[in-house]
Scaffold this active site. Sequence first.
Site, PDB file in Angstrom:
ATOM      1  N   HIS A 229      17.264  67.570  29.075  1.00  0.00           N
ATOM      2  CA  HIS A 229      17.214  66.558  30.119  1.00  0.00           C
ATOM      3  C   HIS A 229      17.559  67.145  31.483  1.00  0.00           C
ATOM      4  CE1 HIS A 229      18.072  62.372  31.698  1.00  0.00           C
ATOM      5  NE2 HIS A 229      18.805  63.101  32.513  1.00  0.00           N
ATOM      6  N   GLU A 230      18.672  67.874  31.541  1.00  0.00           N
ATOM      7  CA  GLU A 230      19.106  68.400  32.837  1.00  0.00           C
ATOM      8  C   GLU A 230      18.124  69.425  33.399  1.00  0.00           C
ATOM      9  OE1 GLU A 230      21.330  67.099  34.588  1.00  0.00           O
ATOM     10  OE2 GLU A 230      22.118  65.807  33.007  1.00  0.00           O
ATOM     11  N   HIS A 233      15.436  67.789  35.269  1.00  0.00           N
ATOM     12  CA  HIS A 233      15.793  67.558  36.673  1.00  0.00           C
ATOM     13  C   HIS A 233      15.628  68.831  37.497  1.00  0.00           C
ATOM     14  CE1 HIS A 233      17.155  63.535  36.043  1.00  0.00           C
ATOM     15  NE2 HIS A 233      18.198  63.859  35.322  1.00  0.00           N
TER      16      HIS A 233
END
Length: 313
Positions: A229-230, A233
């Site tokens: 997920h990170e 980003h």
Amino acid sequence: MNLRRSLSTLGLTALVAASTLTGGAAVGVAAAPAPVCVEPGAALKAKPGGSAKHDPNEPTTDQVAANEQALDAALKAKGKARAGMAAAATVTIPVVVHVISEDGTRANGNIPDSMINNQISVLNQAYAGSTGGAATAFAFQLQSTNRVTNPAWYPIVYNSNTEKQMKAALRVGGDGTLNVYTGLLSQDLLGWATFPQSNITSYDGAVILAESLPGGNASPYNLGDTATHEIGHWLNLYHTFQGGCNGQGDQVADTPAEKAAAFGCPTNLDTCKNKPGLDPIHNFMDYTDDACMYQFTAGQATRMLDAWTAYRA
């Protein structure tokens, strides 16, 4: 069976302090400069019920618009335009993992090589689409592991002077090198990351709760998808619930609109009934449990490739 599905869950027995993970799904949101005192471009992932319940720098509508204009301008400066579709995996990202520990013990951050190697495998499966989503252009290769024992940097405190000092001292490589910092994190956070920008600084990278790596004890967030997920980003993806049911949402056409973050693994959730599609609870950029999320979309794959071309290539 995928590695991320076959790894055992060890539970939360070691998470007894207020600063440890306490059970909610919160995945980071990449954010543009926010009207609060936070580092521009940082994205947070926190647990429900923790002291950091919201992302303080989640971009506003105006900030998202500015980000999109900046992306177009950066592409134009390189003689490029946004791609119509993403290519097969052609970009291998070198990864440097900085393992931050208080005293050199596993209990205080010094996770084993096996967890790091398994994390790289999870990333490669997720970004290749082998867990069930669209294939992206990205693969990951562990370049080195840097083990650091420094009580002053433990826990890693979000947007603090010590975090900035740590990154300034440790970050290596060029704009396309992914620096990952693991350790115990402040404010019940699972992780945070930076959005790409034209001027990549030493603050660039992803900070991940050590025990969220595969085989860690941060159940139900210990299959490695906090990092998935990170890093989304870091490659310029917003949360699937960015903007709620209004406007352009996460700026990706093939992720259905979602009013707010989803937790756990709900079924048939439809929070934007005026928009097509059920909530994208299985998307890596939502906040559901690791076992529930398994896909990027083709539109997200294209967006990540555009951002790579604009900022990191």
